[in-house]
Design an enzyme around this catalytic site. Structure first.
Site, PDB file in Angstrom:
ATOM      1  N   GLY A 178       0.735  -1.220   0.031  1.00 33.21           N
ATOM      2  CA  GLY A 178      -0.156   0.199  -0.126  1.00 33.21           C
ATOM      3  C   GLY A 178       1.137   1.200  -0.028  1.00 33.21           C
ATOM      4  N   MET A 230       1.062  10.098   2.803  1.00 34.45           N
ATOM      5  CA  MET A 230       1.783   9.670   4.412  1.00 34.45           C
ATOM      6  C   MET A 230       2.621   8.517   4.225  1.00 34.45           C
ATOM      7  SD  MET A 230      -1.048  10.754   6.606  1.00 34.45           S
ATOM      8  CE  MET A 230      -0.269  10.121   8.269  1.00 34.45           C
ATOM      9  N   GLU A 235       4.584   4.575   3.351  1.00 38.11           N
ATOM     10  CA  GLU A 235       4.122   3.303   1.883  1.00 38.11           C
ATOM     11  C   GLU A 235       3.917   2.114   3.446  1.00 38.11           C
ATOM     12  OE1 GLU A 235       6.859   3.467  -1.994  1.00 38.11           O
ATOM     13  OE2 GLU A 235       7.975   2.991   0.531  1.00 38.11           O
ATOM     14  N   ASP A 273      -9.301   9.518  11.793  1.00 37.16           N
ATOM     15  CA  ASP A 273      -9.212   9.015   9.838  1.00 37.16           C
ATOM     16  C   ASP A 273     -10.173   7.857  10.023  1.00 37.16           C
ATOM     17  OD1 ASP A 273      -8.848   9.652   7.575  1.00 37.16           O
ATOM     18  OD2 ASP A 273      -7.396   8.350   7.175  1.00 37.16           O
TER      19      ASP A 273
END
Length: 583
Positions: free
Chosen positions: A301, A305, A307, A417
């Site tokens: 991914g 911000m 990896e 988040d």
């Protein structure tokens, strides 16, 4: 950035193909909706994904009822005008009509009463809100009663029943079933009684039109056929009413589905861009490097911000997902200390519904978190496959996520988040897990793990978070409410063509009531969602599990009374679908 530990390192082309198929399915659904809207004929027992409109208590059904009411008011005004004109025409001919003079008085009085009744109804129809079922019933039964005198004076074997047929056609289309069915049946029964009494000699036939030139057999046939014709007129009127309701309901459902699919298409395209940018399955700049005891492998991914790497523990060979954030910058020493301290707090969170953090550290001046690697799918992928969750699945999702949030909040950690990408269904564990505390903050401390001013995902962040203000646990309650809205209705609560518009929607706009988008959602759910999505943190639930339990009760039809009263006050100030004026 969302951490979505996949089952295995997926190829970018596989995800692109999957998302392209999703877009094609959305387009096909939109085409199908257009075709279904044209063909709105009623069918026997049509398949319906939701409860019937008559059983749904929702803002959407209120809108449909309002449209039908407006149509009926227009018909009532038109029929009243026609009735007044016909009654005036009859009055003009009364002096010249033959028949029993003693019967003219009651006949004229009946016509004047009908004219007055029609004028009363026309005045009522000027304000649709004054056209109530009681008004309709009064009018229907009054003209049914008036038809007796008109038929008796003009003759049961005269053309008068044709006028009764017109009245039945109007009344039978009414929304109120009692007035629409009983009043016409009273008129039909009255005609049949008058005809039989005249035919058998029980009633003197002193009408204007008498059956002297008609044989007994002809009179009997006329007596039998007229009620049949009137009953057929009533049946046709009720059938027309059902057809109209069905057509409007189908058109309304088609519009809802089109809007839902449009919103899903936006999400799919956004996820497609995420996959194209993610580079999942490829080598990263740290592939082969060691992050503490973790040997980093391929990228699983990537985001703004940092990896996420697949990793294996050097000694015990445990697998993990290691998230490496961007470089810390000039305040590296202070921020590294803060990151490690807050990472340790998150690692200490013990909940079956929070992804486990094994450890935190720094690799090449970049902080990392090593987390358990899960197998399953995130909520975003599931909602692409099935746009709405059923009641049981939704209750399970919200309850388990709420329990995880309460554990974090008790430790002073706010996620900040929460969104569908960060809620992961673990097949192995049979439970929902909260992912990615990468932008989490400790209550009472300044900043976040990432030191960003406004962090999170715009469509799911709380208004105070969108403004860059301090947040507490109630910001996560708002985000959970937004996630619930998406899973409940098939549409995001807040939308916008770009980030500024999306943030404006979060801060100043209220979405439509959930029941307006999903007619099978009980109105009690609207009350619970109004509290969860309140613009002010003080108006929301204090704890995520409080919201989860209120939602579960509402989905079964009865929200807690304190929640209902609380929501009533909020909605009085800021109704669903309106702009919030309170800043």
């Amino acid at each position: 950035m969302s951490v979505r530990p996949p089952t295995a390192p997926p190829a970018v082309t596989d995800d692109v193909d999957t998302l392209a198929e999703e877009q094609a399915r959305v387009d096909d659904d939109l085409d199908r909706v257009s075709l279904e809207t044209v063909d709105a004929r009623p069918r026997r027992a049509p398949p319906r994904p939701t409860t019937p409109p008559s059983a749904a208590s929702s803002e959407a059904q209120d809108g449909l009822a309002a449209a039908l009411h407006a149509e009926e008011v227009a018909r009532a005004r038109g029929w009243s005008t026609v009735m007044i004109v016909m009654a005036l025409a009859m009055l003009a001919f009364v002096p010249a009509l033959p028949g029993d003079a003693s019967r003219k008085g009651p006949f004229v009085a009946t016509l004047i009463a009908l004219i007055g009744l029609g004028a009363w109804l026309v005045r009522r129809c000027r304000n649709p809100a004054r056209y109530t079922p009681a008004v309709f019933r009064t009018f229907a039964f009054a003209i049914a009663a008036g038809s007796f005198e008109v038929i008796y004076y003009l003759g049961v074997f005269s053309p008068t029943p044709l006028v009764v047929t017109l009245g039945i056609s109007f009344i039978g289309l009414g929304r109120d079933r009692i007035g629409a069915l009983v009043a016409p049946l009273v008129a039909i029964a009255g005609y049949l009684a008058l005809a039989l009494a005249t035919l058998t000699g029980l009633l003197d036939d002193r009408a204007v039109v008498t059956p002297t030139a008609t044989s007994a057999a002809g009179q009997a046939m006329f007596t039998a056929m007229v009620p049949v014709v009137l009953l057929v007129a009533l049946w046709m009127a009720r059938l027309s009413r059902r057809t109209l309701e069905h057509a409007l309901a189908r058109a309304h459902e088609a519009a809802l589905l089109a809007n839902q699919r449009e919103a899903q298409l936006v999400e799919v395209k956004r996820d497609l861009d995420h996959v194209l940018d993610g580079g999942a399955g490829a080598k990263g700049q740290l592939t082969g490097a060691a992050a503490g005891p973790w040997q980093l492998a391929e990228v699983i991914g990537r985001g703004a911000m940092g990896e996420v790497y697949a990793a294996t523990h050097a000694s015990d060979h445990r697998t993990a997902a290691v998230k490496v954030l961007r470089e810390l910058g000039p305040d590296e020493a202070r921020l590294r200390e803060r990151f490690e301290r807050e990472g340790a707090v998150i690692a200490a969170l013990q909940s079956p519904h929070i992804v486990r953090v094994f450890d935190a550290g720094v690799i090449r001046a970049m902080p990392y978190l090593a987390m358990e690697r899960l197998h399953g799918e995130d909520l975003a992928r599931r909602l692409r496959r099935e746009p709405r969750l059923d009641r049981a699945a939704l209750i399970t999702l919200v309850r388990e996520v709420a329990r995880g949030l309460d554990v974090a909040h008790a430790a002073g950690v706010v996620h900040r988040d929460l969104k569908p990408h960060n809620l992961f269904w673990s097949r192995d564990l049979g439970a929902w897990k909260i992912l990615d505390f990468g932008v989490a903050s400790l209550a009472g401390s300044s900043g976040t793990l990432t030191q960003a001013a406004v962090v999170g995902t715009p469509g799911y962040m709380a208004p105070e978070q969108a403004r860059g203000h301090g947040v507490d646990a109630r910001a996560d309650v708002f985000a959970l409410g937004a996630v619930t809205y998406r899973a409940l209705t098939g549409r995001p609560a807040f939308t916008g063509v770009d980030t500024p518009q999306l943030l404006f929607s979060v801060v100043y706009q209220h979405p439509k009531a959930p029941s307006a988008l999903a007619p099978d959602v009980p109105r009690a759910v609207d009350a619970v969602m109004a509290v969860a999505l309140a613009k002010r943190a003080a108006d929301r639930f204090d704890h995520a599990t409080e919201f989860a339990e209120a939602l579960a009760a509402a989905l079964h039809g009865a929200a807690p009374l304190p929640v209902v009263e609380r929501a009533a006050g909020l909605l009085a100030r800021h109704p669903w679908g309106r702009a919030a004026t309170e800043r």
